[in-house]
Design an enzyme around this catalytic site. Structure first.
Site, PDB file in Angstrom:
ATOM      1  N   GLN A   6       4.795  -1.750   3.861  1.00  0.00           N
ATOM      2  CA  GLN A   6       5.049  -0.594   2.993  1.00  0.00           C
ATOM      3  C   GLN A   6       4.082  -0.565   1.802  1.00  0.00           C
ATOM      4  OE1 GLN A   6       6.936   2.166   3.200  1.00  0.00           O
ATOM      5  NE2 GLN A   6       7.379   1.579   5.301  1.00  0.00           N
ATOM      6  N   SER A   7       2.860  -1.034   2.013  1.00  0.00           N
ATOM      7  CA  SER A   7       1.873  -1.078   0.928  1.00  0.00           C
ATOM      8  C   SER A   7       1.490   0.322   0.452  1.00  0.00           C
ATOM      9  CB  SER A   7       0.624  -1.811   1.423  1.00  0.00           C
ATOM     10  OG  SER A   7      -0.462  -1.582   0.547  1.00  0.00           O
ATOM     11  N   ASN A   8       1.639   0.544  -0.856  1.00  0.00           N
ATOM     12  CA  ASN A   8       1.161   1.791  -1.459  1.00  0.00           C
ATOM     13  C   ASN A   8      -0.357   1.803  -1.527  1.00  0.00           C
ATOM     14  OD1 ASN A   8       3.844   2.752  -2.297  1.00  0.00           O
ATOM     15  ND2 ASN A   8       3.780   0.956  -3.625  1.00  0.00           N
TER      16      ASN A   8
END
Ligand SMILES: *Cc1c(COP(=O)(O)O)cnc(C)c1O
Length: 326
Positions: A74-76
């Site tokens: 879920q890396s921005n």
């Protein structure tokens, strides 16, 4: 001036500043303001776009055709890199921790829509496999530009050096003087960039990072990492490297990276119901929750003005629906 040198325009700037009236009243402590880097625009926005303006600009000046970076599922940072690469017409390879989920949602869904090529690396969620995969892509004839974990090298951090200039202009225009700037700090580029920006542009407020991830990068202590990054930025900007006293609060690490506890759940829900603003459970919600705790403990007091620098991340709320509503 380096400000415009090899810089690819990606973000919608300047980002707004406004007061959190209802939250400030509710907490009955300092006046709390917010700077909206969640509204930088491209690919649903966030702080990484400021860094990517310099990183993608650098990649393009070197005639690279491919960018590679890494992070958690879920890396921005990975999602914003994928969007930036799409706009710049570059191929994007993302090295993501974990295994391919059954259902794509949140940031990972967006990675796919931005046409990123995904490589899953199990336990490694900080781009540890970037060098290996980069080498392989090179063998296939691609001209690869490596963007480090979080975009946090000296070039990326320039985005936050100049963000401070933007803030300074806003503070003068609106006659605002903050005592402290609070934000979520993790891979260090935001914190180091702001630290240099505070010096270069004579900004008054204290820079106060709330650390959200307990794992150390390269086993360096976090303040050492910030100092090293500041030294490297100083070389690029041709200013004298000096030692800084960093404010890093490590009391809000909870159960670890991406684990939603009461602190994050309360912060996300409170900010949403009082202000209609979404903070994310991993970064900004943890930092916001930390700030609320520090207000309740009277570390941040009535009469002070606090600026919460919102660094983005809201797409991950869709991944954490269960934890946020429980
Ligand atoms: C990456 C990120 C941060 C931390 O910024 P660093 O420069 O890595 O320290 C904070 N908030 C959000 C939402 C992020 O994605």
């Amino acid at each position: 001036m380096f400000e415009n040198y090899n810089r690819k325009k990606l973000a919608i700037l300047p980002t707004p500043i406004h007061k959190l009236e209802r939250l400030s009243n509710y907490l009955n402590g300092p006046e709390i303001f917010i700077k909206r880097d969640d509204l930088t625009g491209l690919g649903l926005g966030g702080n990484k776009l400021r860094k990517l303006e310099f990183l993608i600009g650098d990649a393009m000046s070197k005639n690279c055709d491919t960018v590679i970076t890494g992070g958690a599922e879920q890396s921005n940072h990975c999602r914003q890199t994928a969007a930036a690469a799409a706009l710049a017409g570059l191929e994007c390879h993302l090295i993501l921790g974990g295994n391919e989920p059954h259902k794509a949602n949140g940031n990972f869904l967006l990675d796919l829509l931005f046409n990123a090529k995904i490589h899953w690396t199990g336990e490694y969620r900080k781009g540890e496999k970037i060098p290996d995969i980069s080498k392989e892509l090179g063998k296939q004839g691609k001209n690869v530009y490596t963007i480090p974990y979080g975009g946090s090298n000296a070039i990326g951090a320039l985005g936050y050096v100049y963000a401070v200039k933007e803030l300074k202009i806003q503070m003068e225009r609106y006659d605002l003087d903050f005592d402290t700037i609070v934000f979520a700090t993790s891979s260090g580029g935001t914190h180091a960039g702001m630290t240099i920006g505070k010096r270069v542009f004579n900004l008054n407020p204290e820079i106060y990072g709330i650390k959200i991830d307990k794992d150390e990068i390269d086993n360096l202590k976090y303040k050492e990492l910030l100092q090293k990054l500041c030294n490297k930025i100083s070389v690029i900007l041709n200013i004298e490297p000096i030692n800084y006293n960093f404010n890093v609060n490590e009391n809000f690490l909870g159960e670890g990276y991406g684990v939603v506890g009461n602190l994050e759940r309360e912060a996300v829900n409170l900010c949403a119901k009082l202000e209609g603003i979404i903070v994310d459970p991993v970064y900004t919600g943890r930092a916001f929750g930390g700030m609320i705790d520090l207000v309740r403990k009277k570390y941040f007091k009535k009469g002070q003005k606090i600026l919460f620098w919102h660094t983005g991340g809201f797409p991950s709320v869709f991944h954490y629906s269960k934890e946020l509503l429980s």
